[in-house]
Design a protein around this motif. Structure first.
Motif, PDB file in Angstrom:
ATOM      1  N   TYR A 104      43.162  37.528  46.927  1.00 53.54           N
ATOM      2  CA  TYR A 104      41.711  37.500  46.768  1.00 53.54           C
ATOM      3  C   TYR A 104      41.280  38.944  46.525  1.00 53.54           C
ATOM      4  N   THR A 105      40.735  39.231  45.346  1.00 55.93           N
ATOM      5  CA  THR A 105      40.448  40.619  45.007  1.00 55.93           C
ATOM      6  C   THR A 105      38.981  40.787  44.628  1.00 55.93           C
ATOM      7  N   VAL A 106      38.379  41.863  45.125  1.00 56.49           N
ATOM      8  CA  VAL A 106      36.948  42.112  44.941  1.00 56.49           C
ATOM      9  C   VAL A 106      36.750  43.402  44.151  1.00 56.49           C
ATOM     10  N   GLU A 107      35.917  43.325  43.116  1.00 58.13           N
ATOM     11  CA  GLU A 107      35.602  44.489  42.278  1.00 58.13           C
ATOM     12  C   GLU A 107      34.086  44.592  42.140  1.00 58.13           C
ATOM     13  N   ARG A 108      33.551  45.808  42.210  1.00 59.85           N
ATOM     14  CA  ARG A 108      32.096  45.988  42.123  1.00 59.85           C
ATOM     15  C   ARG A 108      31.609  46.331  40.719  1.00 59.85           C
ATOM     16  N   ILE A 109      32.532  46.758  39.819  1.00 64.83           N
ATOM     17  CA  ILE A 109      32.137  47.178  38.474  1.00 64.83           C
ATOM     18  C   ILE A 109      32.351  46.028  37.490  1.00 64.83           C
ATOM     19  N   LYS A 110      31.275  45.582  36.856  1.00 66.39           N
ATOM     20  CA  LYS A 110      31.335  44.387  36.012  1.00 66.39           C
ATOM     21  C   LYS A 110      32.368  44.488  34.905  1.00 66.39           C
ATOM     22  N   LYS A 111      32.390  45.603  34.197  1.00 67.02           N
ATOM     23  CA  LYS A 111      33.301  45.744  33.065  1.00 67.02           C
ATOM     24  C   LYS A 111      34.754  45.595  33.504  1.00 67.02           C
ATOM     25  N   LEU A 112      35.109  46.203  34.612  1.00 67.18           N
ATOM     26  CA  LEU A 112      36.480  46.096  35.122  1.00 67.18           C
ATOM     27  C   LEU A 112      36.766  44.691  35.627  1.00 67.18           C
ATOM     28  N   PHE A 113      35.783  44.081  36.275  1.00 62.67           N
ATOM     29  CA  PHE A 113      35.942  42.717  36.790  1.00 62.67           C
ATOM     30  C   PHE A 113      36.279  41.740  35.669  1.00 62.67           C
ATOM     31  N   PHE A 114      35.487  41.761  34.594  1.00 61.20           N
ATOM     32  CA  PHE A 114      35.699  40.806  33.505  1.00 61.20           C
ATOM     33  C   PHE A 114      37.000  41.101  32.750  1.00 61.20           C
ATOM     34  N   ALA A 115      37.343  42.377  32.611  1.00 62.11           N
ATOM     35  CA  ALA A 115      38.600  42.720  31.936  1.00 62.11           C
ATOM     36  C   ALA A 115      39.795  42.243  32.747  1.00 62.11           C
ATOM     37  N   ALA A 116      39.742  42.434  34.072  1.00 59.19           N
ATOM     38  CA  ALA A 116      40.840  41.990  34.936  1.00 59.19           C
ATOM     39  C   ALA A 116      40.937  40.469  34.945  1.00 59.19           C
ATOM     40  N   ARG A 117      39.795  39.797  34.983  1.00 56.20           N
ATOM     41  CA  ARG A 117      39.810  38.327  34.988  1.00 56.20           C
ATOM     42  C   ARG A 117      40.464  37.784  33.721  1.00 56.20           C
ATOM     43  N   LYS A 118      40.117  38.368  32.582  1.00 49.49           N
ATOM     44  CA  LYS A 118      40.745  37.936  31.326  1.00 49.49           C
ATOM     45  C   LYS A 118      42.248  38.209  31.348  1.00 49.49           C
ATOM     46  N   ARG A 119      42.628  39.347  31.875  1.00 40.64           N
ATOM     47  CA  ARG A 119      44.047  39.712  31.939  1.00 40.64           C
ATOM     48  C   ARG A 119      44.823  38.699  32.779  1.00 40.64           C
ATOM     49  N   PHE A 120      44.278  38.334  33.919  1.00 37.84           N
ATOM     50  CA  PHE A 120      44.947  37.354  34.777  1.00 37.84           C
ATOM     51  C   PHE A 120      45.037  35.990  34.106  1.00 37.84           C
ATOM     52  N   MET A 121      43.990  35.611  33.391  1.00 39.80           N
ATOM     53  CA  MET A 121      44.012  34.331  32.676  1.00 39.80           C
ATOM     54  C   MET A 121      45.058  34.346  31.571  1.00 39.80           C
ATOM     55  N   ASP A 122      45.104  35.445  30.822  1.00 37.06           N
ATOM     56  CA  ASP A 122      46.079  35.562  29.730  1.00 37.06           C
ATOM     57  C   ASP A 122      47.514  35.512  30.266  1.00 37.06           C
ATOM     58  N   MET A 123      47.707  36.072  31.468  1.00 36.54           N
ATOM     59  CA  MET A 123      49.043  36.123  32.062  1.00 36.54           C
ATOM     60  C   MET A 123      49.328  34.895  32.927  1.00 36.54           C
ATOM     61  N   ARG A 124      48.347  33.985  33.004  1.00 34.60           N
ATOM     62  CA  ARG A 124      48.471  32.741  33.763  1.00 34.60           C
ATOM     63  C   ARG A 124      48.817  33.021  35.232  1.00 34.60           C
ATOM     64  N   MET A 125      48.129  34.003  35.780  1.00 33.56           N
ATOM     65  CA  MET A 125      48.286  34.331  37.200  1.00 33.56           C
ATOM     66  C   MET A 125      47.180  33.615  37.971  1.00 33.56           C
ATOM     67  N   PHE A 126      47.432  32.363  38.272  1.00 33.15           N
ATOM     68  CA  PHE A 126      46.401  31.531  38.880  1.00 33.15           C
ATOM     69  C   PHE A 126      46.328  31.681  40.401  1.00 33.15           C
ATOM     70  N   SER A 127      47.235  32.453  40.976  1.00 27.99           N
ATOM     71  CA  SER A 127      47.186  32.680  42.426  1.00 27.99           C
ATOM     72  C   SER A 127      46.291  33.866  42.780  1.00 27.99           C
ATOM     73  N   VAL A 128      45.643  34.466  41.762  1.00 28.73           N
ATOM     74  CA  VAL A 128      44.711  35.564  41.991  1.00 28.73           C
ATOM     75  C   VAL A 128      43.286  35.058  41.798  1.00 28.73           C
ATOM     76  N   LYS A 129      42.462  35.246  42.826  1.00 30.67           N
ATOM     77  CA  LYS A 129      41.054  34.847  42.763  1.00 30.67           C
ATOM     78  C   LYS A 129      40.205  36.107  42.808  1.00 30.67           C
ATOM     79  N   LEU A 130      39.185  36.189  41.940  1.00 27.71           N
ATOM     80  CA  LEU A 130      38.382  37.397  41.815  1.00 27.71           C
ATOM     81  C   LEU A 130      36.940  37.157  42.237  1.00 27.71           C
TER      82      LEU A 130
END
Length: 213
Positions: A104-130
């Motif tokens: 479970y990972t928390v980010e306060r900066i929107k740009k980094l949050f959305f970039a990381a979320r896309k990265r996890f989706m592309d890598m199919r890392m579904f055990s990470v929640k943002l």
């Protein structure tokens, strides 16, 4: 052309194992994960170098050795619930997920949050929640957590994080009275007792929030 497989092997052997990190799950994760995909394309050739790299918004991806060291200190076992404060590029969360944790990972900066979320989706890392929020408040709706890792340095240990740490549990966080210079503190909670251990000097970006700078 840089060979990422050979670069990862050299990174692990020369930067990580040579400095004493021996946790097999940590080493395997670092050998597996394509670190070059967690940095800007123009810096991909430096992804396996021995140092932090900028990821935009005044933030960095941590030095590989520090990622490995903190991951080893957590003593993560498969199936554990791990809270990370400061998603950044997502690399630290990916390492923990590769080790078998539910992250479970928390980010306060929107740009980094959305970039990381896309990265996890592309890598199919579904055990990470943002979550996009003030990380110093933790993630109370999902607490307690077996492990907590904070990847930014603040003036104190946020009380909400100690409250959200399971018993037994481990929390690792950089803490310091001046910005960009901290001591790496390991918090161990056991039978209601909280034990604090200094693990050495480090330098992290600022932990910003209600319980940070």
């Amino acid at each position: 052309m840089v060979d990422p497989v050979r670069s990862r092997e050299r990174m692990v052997r020369e930067q990580i194992e040579a400095r004493g990190v021996s946790d097999r799950a940590v080493l395997d994760a670092l050998r597996t994960l394509p670190r070059h995909l967690f940095v800007e394309e123009a810096l991909a050739y430096k992804a396996y170098s021995d140092g932090p790299l900028p990821i935009g918004e005044g933030q960095t991806i941590s030095q590989p050795f520090i990622v490995a060291l903190m991951s080893e200190m957590l003593q993560v076992q498969p199936g554990m619930r791990v809270l990370e404060i400061g998603t950044g590029s997502g690399y630290q969360a990916a390492v923990l997920a590769d080790m078998g944790a539910d992250v479970y990972t928390v980010e306060r900066i929107k740009k980094l949050f959305f970039a990381a979320r896309k990265r996890f989706m592309d890598m199919r890392m579904f055990s990470v929640k943002l979550k996009l929020d003030d990380g110093t408040m933790g993630w109370p709706e999902e607490a307690p957590f077996d492990r907590i890792i904070v990847t930014a340095g603040g003036p104190e240990i946020p009380e909400p994080l100690i409250d959200q740490l399971a018993d037994p549990g481990r929390l690792i966080i950089p803490v310091g009275g001046s910005k960009r210079y901290q001591e790496l503190i390991l918090i161990e909670k056991k039978d209601g007792e909280v034990i604090r251990t200094n693990k050495g000097d480090v330098a992290f970006v600022d932990l910003v929030g209600q319980h940070g700078w």
